[in-house]
Design a protein around this motif. Sequence first.
Motif, PDB file in Angstrom:
ATOM      1  N   MET A  62     -13.140 -31.972 -35.491  1.00 45.01           N
ATOM      2  CA  MET A  62     -12.848 -30.643 -36.013  1.00 45.01           C
ATOM      3  C   MET A  62     -14.109 -29.781 -36.012  1.00 45.01           C
ATOM      4  O   MET A  62     -14.080 -28.614 -35.621  1.00 45.01           O
ATOM      5  N   GLN A  63     -15.215 -30.359 -36.448  1.00 42.76           N
ATOM      6  CA  GLN A  63     -16.474 -29.612 -36.482  1.00 42.76           C
ATOM      7  C   GLN A  63     -16.873 -29.165 -35.078  1.00 42.76           C
ATOM      8  O   GLN A  63     -17.286 -28.020 -34.881  1.00 42.76           O
ATOM      9  N   GLN A  64     -16.727 -30.047 -34.106  1.00 45.49           N
ATOM     10  CA  GLN A  64     -17.090 -29.692 -32.730  1.00 45.49           C
ATOM     11  C   GLN A  64     -16.200 -28.577 -32.203  1.00 45.49           C
ATOM     12  O   GLN A  64     -16.683 -27.633 -31.582  1.00 45.49           O
ATOM     13  N   GLN A  65     -14.914 -28.664 -32.474  1.00 45.71           N
ATOM     14  CA  GLN A  65     -13.982 -27.627 -32.012  1.00 45.71           C
ATOM     15  C   GLN A  65     -14.327 -26.282 -32.668  1.00 45.71           C
ATOM     16  O   GLN A  65     -14.323 -25.244 -32.011  1.00 45.71           O
ATOM     17  N   LEU A  66     -14.627 -26.317 -33.957  1.00 47.86           N
ATOM     18  CA  LEU A  66     -14.971 -25.108 -34.692  1.00 47.86           C
ATOM     19  C   LEU A  66     -16.245 -24.480 -34.120  1.00 47.86           C
ATOM     20  O   LEU A  66     -16.266 -23.288 -33.796  1.00 47.86           O
ATOM     21  N   THR A  67     -17.294 -25.263 -33.972  1.00 44.93           N
ATOM     22  CA  THR A  67     -18.570 -24.709 -33.503  1.00 44.93           C
ATOM     23  C   THR A  67     -18.500 -24.273 -32.043  1.00 44.93           C
ATOM     24  O   THR A  67     -19.107 -23.273 -31.669  1.00 44.93           O
ATOM     25  N   ASP A  68     -17.740 -25.006 -31.223  1.00 49.26           N
ATOM     26  CA  ASP A  68     -17.581 -24.591 -29.826  1.00 49.26           C
ATOM     27  C   ASP A  68     -16.898 -23.227 -29.735  1.00 49.26           C
ATOM     28  O   ASP A  68     -17.287 -22.380 -28.932  1.00 49.26           O
ATOM     29  N   ALA A  69     -15.879 -23.021 -30.576  1.00 47.53           N
ATOM     30  CA  ALA A  69     -15.158 -21.740 -30.554  1.00 47.53           C
ATOM     31  C   ALA A  69     -16.056 -20.599 -31.025  1.00 47.53           C
ATOM     32  O   ALA A  69     -16.009 -19.500 -30.472  1.00 47.53           O
ATOM     33  N   VAL A  70     -16.884 -20.865 -32.026  1.00 48.71           N
ATOM     34  CA  VAL A  70     -17.813 -19.834 -32.507  1.00 48.71           C
ATOM     35  C   VAL A  70     -18.839 -19.512 -31.423  1.00 48.71           C
ATOM     36  O   VAL A  70     -19.112 -18.343 -31.129  1.00 48.71           O
TER      37      VAL A  70
END
Length: 191
Positions: A62-70
Amino acid sequence: MARWDPDGRTRLQQAALALYSERGYESTTVAQIAERAGLTERTFFRHFADKREVLFFGSDVMQQQLTDAVASAPESASPLEAATAGIEAAAGLLEERGPQVRTRQAVVAASPELQERELTKLAGLASALAETLRGRGVAGPAAALTAEMALAVFKIAVEQWAQGDSKATLVDVIHESLAELTAVTSQQVRR
C-alpha cells in the motif's frame, strides 16, 4: 496437516480474520488460527511475526502504491492534489477486498492493541508520503502537514466506507471527506 501450501499465507489471513470476528482478537490464539487454516503453528510463524501482523501484512505494498502515485502526479498538481492521487491509489487496493476490509475494520475498532498498531501503520504512511512530497519540491513543514491531512482524510474515509451500506466507492467517500475538509478550513475562525 500440510507441510507446505502455496496459498498458506492467504489461508492464515482468512482464518485469522474469521476467528477475530467470531471470538475477538484477544481471545484468539495462533494455534487456533493455524488449525482453522489447516496448517501448523510453525507455518504461521514462517509467514507472520505474531497474530497482530496477520491484519497488517501488505502495508508495504500500500505504501509503495501510494508513494508511486504521488511521485507520478503531474508537475502542475498542488501538494494536496498529489497526496490525493496517492490516497486514491491506496483506496484501490482496499476496494478490491471490500468485504475483508470491512470485517478487518470492525476487528481493529474492537481492540485497543490493534488500534495502536493501525495508528503506527498510518504514521509510517504519512512519513513516506511527506518524504515523497519533499522529493517533489514541497518544503518540509508543508509536506508534513499535507501528508498528515491526506492520511487523516484517508483514515476517516475508510472508516465511513467500511461502516456504510451505500454503493459509494471508497474514492467517492475520499472526495466527500476532502470537500468537508475544504469547507471546514475555508470558514473563518470565530472567537
